[in-house]
Design an enzyme around this catalytic site. Structure first.
Site, PDB file in Angstrom:
ATOM      1  N   TRP A   1       1.786  -1.942  -9.262  1.00  0.00           N
ATOM      2  CA  TRP A   1       2.467  -1.516  -7.939  1.00  0.00           C
ATOM      3  C   TRP A   1       1.104  -0.754  -7.183  1.00  0.00           C
ATOM      4  CZ3 TRP A   1       3.269   3.142  -5.419  1.00  0.00           C
ATOM      5  CH2 TRP A   1       3.873   3.166  -4.164  1.00  0.00           C
ATOM      6  N   HIS A   2       0.696   0.196  -8.072  1.00  0.00           N
ATOM      7  CA  HIS A   2      -0.435   1.158  -7.469  1.00  0.00           C
ATOM      8  C   HIS A   2      -1.605   0.172  -7.147  1.00  0.00           C
ATOM      9  CE1 HIS A   2       2.328   4.347  -8.940  1.00  0.00           C
ATOM     10  NE2 HIS A   2       1.645   4.877  -8.009  1.00  0.00           N
ATOM     11  N   GLY A   3      -1.832  -0.706  -7.765  1.00  0.00           N
ATOM     12  CA  GLY A   3      -3.129  -1.545  -7.535  1.00  0.00           C
ATOM     13  C   GLY A   3      -3.472  -2.569  -8.285  1.00  0.00           C
TER      14      GLY A   3
END
Length: 473
Positions: free
Chosen positions: A321-323
């Protein structure tokens, strides 16, 4: 547009607050909705169309998801979630996926194209808001919003649009149709919280950022133990003061507009286990994954193996989700593995004495710092190089570039930041600034934070601010 920019601080925010205070209370949502869309357009440009399309789809889907709605509600829910996740997957992960396929194909001499799309700011956050909306309506926890202005206000509210906190629909649904009566009280309570966040961001996080950047930019053949540890500890502090500062500013802005946004941080570096860390760090994200992923998967109701599986799935998703980078996947697996180990051996619930608290807190902090190395590094090679030098000392000192970036002022601020995070886990400063109803205490808090925000404003005017780190997610 950044909260820590002259345009926002001296033009956008005063105009929006004046409009909210002067216009009739029933106009609040309209003012916030229009201001939020203008705020987003200023940074996202043409990708605003994507946000508008997603809002239209989810707004219309909400009508068909209420318990008494006709038709196949489950099909509508699955379809709306598929649209939300599809948009996120294409715009955020298609480039990463095609680049991996390109590298694999190159081994056999093939040349596959790499898809390059501009990442819309805040897409990870507004996607989760949309999913929260349709799921909460489907579950019957709140009715669908009939007023499109109220819906736009929830999804696009500028304090939380681009970097959270992630506001579950049921947390704010009851606030949308009820403009608060005591608007000046809200401003008085929200301003110190906003000022605290601005000070965290501009005075501490932005000041030590050049030093951290220099450490992580050091070539592998020049890396030293001193550089590695300075970079790891510096980034641990920079990320916290940057992101918690943003959350404080968002919560303070929301309060000034008449909304109570959820807390996002509660002194996470005071945790004595990694499990506790995730109860205190980015709490709105943890709650979202708990309610919409972990519990629907079965949570801890299906036995030990299923619990471990569900924890692993959640943290794989948390990482990605962060990258779109393998470093985020490894970071997620690292934390997921630690949570599984703590649960397996009972460390997450073991009694804590005064004697053991310090040792367990140091160990937890060390594990979190190691995780942040993966999170910050551009690739796995860089991460393992830094970790190798952290674990195997070489006593070579700082490189010339890092020494130049590590000025006396930045070192002092780093030590001040470190002293702040090692304080006891109570009280949590942000909520305390809003809590008292005593007018004398309120005046004292406002006066204190006005002094801090004055210095921060000077730094902003001099151009020393930088974008918030979570804008990239």
């Amino acid at each position: 547009m950044s909260f820590a920019s002259p345009l926002f601080l001296w033009f956008f925010l005063p105009v929006v607050l004046a409009a909210v205070l002067v216009m009739p209370r029933t106009w609040r949502n309209g003012v916030v909705a229009v201001a939020s869309l203008l705020f987003y357009v200023s940074g996202a440009g043409g990708t605003t169309v994507l946000l508008l399309v997603c809002m239209t789809v989810n707004y219309l889907a909400g009508w068909r998801l209420e318990p008494d709605a006709p038709g196949d509600r489950r099909l509508v829910l699955v379809g709306s979630i598929a649209v939300n996740l599809g948009v996120l997957l294409v715009w955020k992960y298609a480039g990463f996926a095609t680049s991996q396929l390109h590298d694999i194909a190159a081994v056999v001499g093939a040349d596959l194209p790499v898809l390059e799309l501009a990442l819309p700011i805040g897409i990870s956050f507004y996607t989760f808001h949309h999913i929260s909306y349709v799921v909460d309506v489907y579950r019957g926890e709140r009715p669908a919003l009939r007023d499109p202005v109220a819906f736009v206000t929830y999804i696009a509210m500028f304090p939380q649009l681009v970097a959270g906190p992630i506001v579950r629909f049921r947390e704010i649904a009851d606030q949308l149709p009820q403009p608060r009566m005591h608007r000046w009280d809200d401003v008085a309570a929200g301003f110190p919280r906003f000022a605290l966040g601005l000070c965290k961001k501009v005075i501490i996080a932005d000041s030590i950022a050049p030093m951290v950047d220099a450490c992580f930019a050091t070539p592998a053949d020049e890396m030293t133990t001193a550089v590695a540890w300075l970079g790891a500890i510096g980034y641990t502090l920079q990320l916290y003061f940057d992101f918690s500062g943003y959350s404080d500013m968002a919560i303070g802005l929301g309060r000034m507009l008449g909304f109570r946004l959820p807390e996002n941080f509660a002194r996470p570096y005071s945790s004595v286990t990694v499990t506790e860390f995730w109860r205190r760090w980015h709490m709105s994200l943890s709650r979202w994954f708990r309610d919409y992923v972990y519990i629907p998967l079965g949570g801890n109701r299906g036995g030990v193996r299923q619990t471990y599986r569900n924890l692993t799935i959640v943290f794989v998703l948390t990482g990605f989700w962060h990258g779109a980078n393998w470093t985020f996947l490894v970071w997620g697996l690292f934390h997921g593995g630690l949570l599984v180990l703590e649960r397996r051996f009972g460390w997450d619930s073991a009694p804590i004495t005064t004697r053991t608290r310090i040792a367990r807190r140091i160990l937890t902090m060390l594990l979190v710092v190691i995780g942040w190395v993966f999170f910050r590094s551009a690739d796995l090679g860089t991460a393992f190089t830094i970790l190798g030098h952290m674990l195997v000392p070489d006593f070579s000192g700082l490189t010339e570039a890092v020494a130049a970036a590590a000025t006396n002022q930045r070192i002092v601020l780093l030590l001040v930041a470190l002293a702040i995070v090692v304080l006891p886990h109570h009280p949590v400063t942000g909520p305390y600034l809003e809590s008292s109803r005593d007018r004398i205490a309120t005046a004292a808090r406002v006066s204190l934070m006005t002094a801090g925000v004055g210095y921060a404003a000077v730094l902003v005017a001099s151009g020393t601010f930088s974008p918030f780190l979570y804008y990239q997610f």
